[in-house]
Design a protein around this motif. Structure first.
Motif, PDB file in Angstrom:
ATOM      1  N   THR A  40      36.726  28.581  34.208  1.00 42.83           N
ATOM      2  CA  THR A  40      37.400  29.176  35.361  1.00 42.83           C
ATOM      3  C   THR A  40      37.462  28.174  36.511  1.00 42.83           C
ATOM      4  O   THR A  40      36.595  27.310  36.639  1.00 42.83           O
ATOM      5  N   VAL A  41      38.511  28.306  37.331  1.00 39.45           N
ATOM      6  CA  VAL A  41      38.682  27.498  38.535  1.00 39.45           C
ATOM      7  C   VAL A  41      38.971  28.485  39.670  1.00 39.45           C
ATOM      8  O   VAL A  41      40.116  28.668  40.086  1.00 39.45           O
ATOM      9  N   PRO A  42      37.928  29.170  40.177  1.00 40.19           N
ATOM     10  CA  PRO A  42      38.120  30.253  41.144  1.00 40.19           C
ATOM     11  C   PRO A  42      38.865  29.855  42.423  1.00 40.19           C
ATOM     12  O   PRO A  42      39.641  30.647  42.938  1.00 40.19           O
TER      13      PRO A  42
ATOM     14  N   THR B 115      41.733  41.079  38.967  1.00 41.31           N
ATOM     15  CA  THR B 115      42.612  40.713  40.080  1.00 41.31           C
ATOM     16  C   THR B 115      42.288  39.359  40.690  1.00 41.31           C
ATOM     17  O   THR B 115      43.122  38.793  41.394  1.00 41.31           O
ATOM     18  N   THR B 116      41.092  38.844  40.433  1.00 40.05           N
ATOM     19  CA  THR B 116      40.729  37.511  40.914  1.00 40.05           C
ATOM     20  C   THR B 116      39.985  36.766  39.822  1.00 40.05           C
ATOM     21  O   THR B 116      39.325  37.368  38.971  1.00 40.05           O
ATOM     22  N   CYS B 117      40.080  35.476  39.867  1.00 39.79           N
ATOM     23  CA  CYS B 117      39.417  34.623  38.886  1.00 39.79           C
ATOM     24  C   CYS B 117      37.889  34.778  38.961  1.00 39.79           C
ATOM     25  O   CYS B 117      37.208  34.633  37.958  1.00 39.79           O
ATOM     26  N   ALA B 118      37.374  35.119  40.132  1.00 37.33           N
ATOM     27  CA  ALA B 118      35.937  35.288  40.310  1.00 37.33           C
ATOM     28  C   ALA B 118      35.380  36.426  39.457  1.00 37.33           C
ATOM     29  O   ALA B 118      34.185  36.469  39.179  1.00 37.33           O
ATOM     30  N   GLU B 119      36.244  37.343  39.011  1.00 34.63           N
ATOM     31  CA  GLU B 119      35.817  38.461  38.166  1.00 34.63           C
ATOM     32  C   GLU B 119      35.649  38.053  36.710  1.00 34.63           C
ATOM     33  O   GLU B 119      35.133  38.832  35.907  1.00 34.63           O
TER      34      GLU B 119
ATOM     35  N   LEU C  73      46.211  27.321  30.102  1.00 33.75           N
ATOM     36  CA  LEU C  73      45.843  27.466  31.497  1.00 33.75           C
ATOM     37  C   LEU C  73      46.634  28.639  32.060  1.00 33.75           C
ATOM     38  O   LEU C  73      47.866  28.640  32.017  1.00 33.75           O
ATOM     39  N   LEU C  74      45.933  29.650  32.583  1.00 30.85           N
ATOM     40  CA  LEU C  74      46.583  30.858  33.085  1.00 30.85           C
ATOM     41  C   LEU C  74      46.308  31.047  34.567  1.00 30.85           C
ATOM     42  O   LEU C  74      45.271  30.633  35.083  1.00 30.85           O
ATOM     43  N   ASP C  75      47.249  31.711  35.220  1.00 31.71           N
ATOM     44  CA  ASP C  75      47.203  31.963  36.655  1.00 31.71           C
ATOM     45  C   ASP C  75      47.030  33.461  36.881  1.00 31.71           C
ATOM     46  O   ASP C  75      47.883  34.252  36.483  1.00 31.71           O
ATOM     47  N   VAL C  76      45.939  33.854  37.513  1.00 33.50           N
ATOM     48  CA  VAL C  76      45.658  35.266  37.774  1.00 33.50           C
ATOM     49  C   VAL C  76      46.762  35.904  38.620  1.00 33.50           C
ATOM     50  O   VAL C  76      47.096  37.067  38.433  1.00 33.50           O
ATOM     51  N   GLU C  77      47.353  35.131  39.519  1.00 34.03           N
ATOM     52  CA  GLU C  77      48.371  35.682  40.416  1.00 34.03           C
ATOM     53  C   GLU C  77      49.734  35.840  39.744  1.00 34.03           C
ATOM     54  O   GLU C  77      50.569  36.591  40.211  1.00 34.03           O
TER      55      GLU C  77
ATOM     56  N   ILE D 137      44.014  41.604  31.718  1.00 36.82           N
ATOM     57  CA  ILE D 137      43.233  42.770  31.316  1.00 36.82           C
ATOM     58  C   ILE D 137      42.068  42.292  30.458  1.00 36.82           C
ATOM     59  O   ILE D 137      42.255  41.548  29.489  1.00 36.82           O
ATOM     60  N   ARG D 138      40.866  42.735  30.837  1.00 34.38           N
ATOM     61  CA  ARG D 138      39.694  42.423  30.019  1.00 34.38           C
ATOM     62  C   ARG D 138      39.760  43.323  28.790  1.00 34.38           C
ATOM     63  O   ARG D 138      40.073  44.504  28.889  1.00 34.38           O
ATOM     64  N   CYS D 139      39.493  42.785  27.612  1.00 32.34           N
ATOM     65  CA  CYS D 139      39.625  43.557  26.380  1.00 32.34           C
ATOM     66  C   CYS D 139      38.453  43.287  25.444  1.00 32.34           C
ATOM     67  O   CYS D 139      37.660  42.378  25.662  1.00 32.34           O
TER      68      CYS D 139
END
Length: 82
Positions: free
Chosen positions: A37-39, A9-13, A56-60, A65-67
Motif C-alpha cells: 500500500t501507498v497510503p 474508501t481509503t488506502c489506510a483501510e 497498481l490500483l487507485d482507491v479514488e 470491496i474487501r472480499c
C-alpha cells in the motif's frame, strides 16, 4: 478477514494480505490480494488472481470491496455476462 463485502474508501483501510475486488461502472475489473500500500497517494498493489500480474490500483478511481479469498486459489472469470 471478517469485513467481507465492505467498501474500502481509503488506502489506510487496506492491509497487505487483504483480498479485494475492484469495480468500475458496475463491472468487475480486478480481483486479487493486496501486496503493498501507498497510503499517501491512495494507491495500492495487488496480485491479480485472474492473470497473476501485479496491478497498481487507485482507491479514488475504483470501487474497492474487501472480499473472501478465492477458494482453492482459483482464478476468477472476470468476463461476466451483463
Amino acid at each position: 478477514m471478517e469485513d467481507n463485502g465492505t467498501a474500502v474508501t481509503t488506502c489506510a483501510e487496506l492491509s497487505v494480505g487483504d483480498d479485494i475486488e475492484a469495480w468500475h461502472n458496475g463491472r468487475l475489473f480486478h480481483r486479487g490480494r493486496v501486496t503493498q500500500t501507498v497510503p499517501l497517494m491512495e494507491l495500492f498493489w495487488i496480485l491479480d488472481s485472474r492473470t497473476g500480474a501485479r496491478k497498481l490500483l487507485d482507491v479514488e478511481a475504483l470501487e474497492i470491496i474487501r472480499c473472501a479469498p478465492d477458494p482453492a486459489g482459483r482464478a476468477m472469470d472476470l468476463a461476466q455476462p451483463a
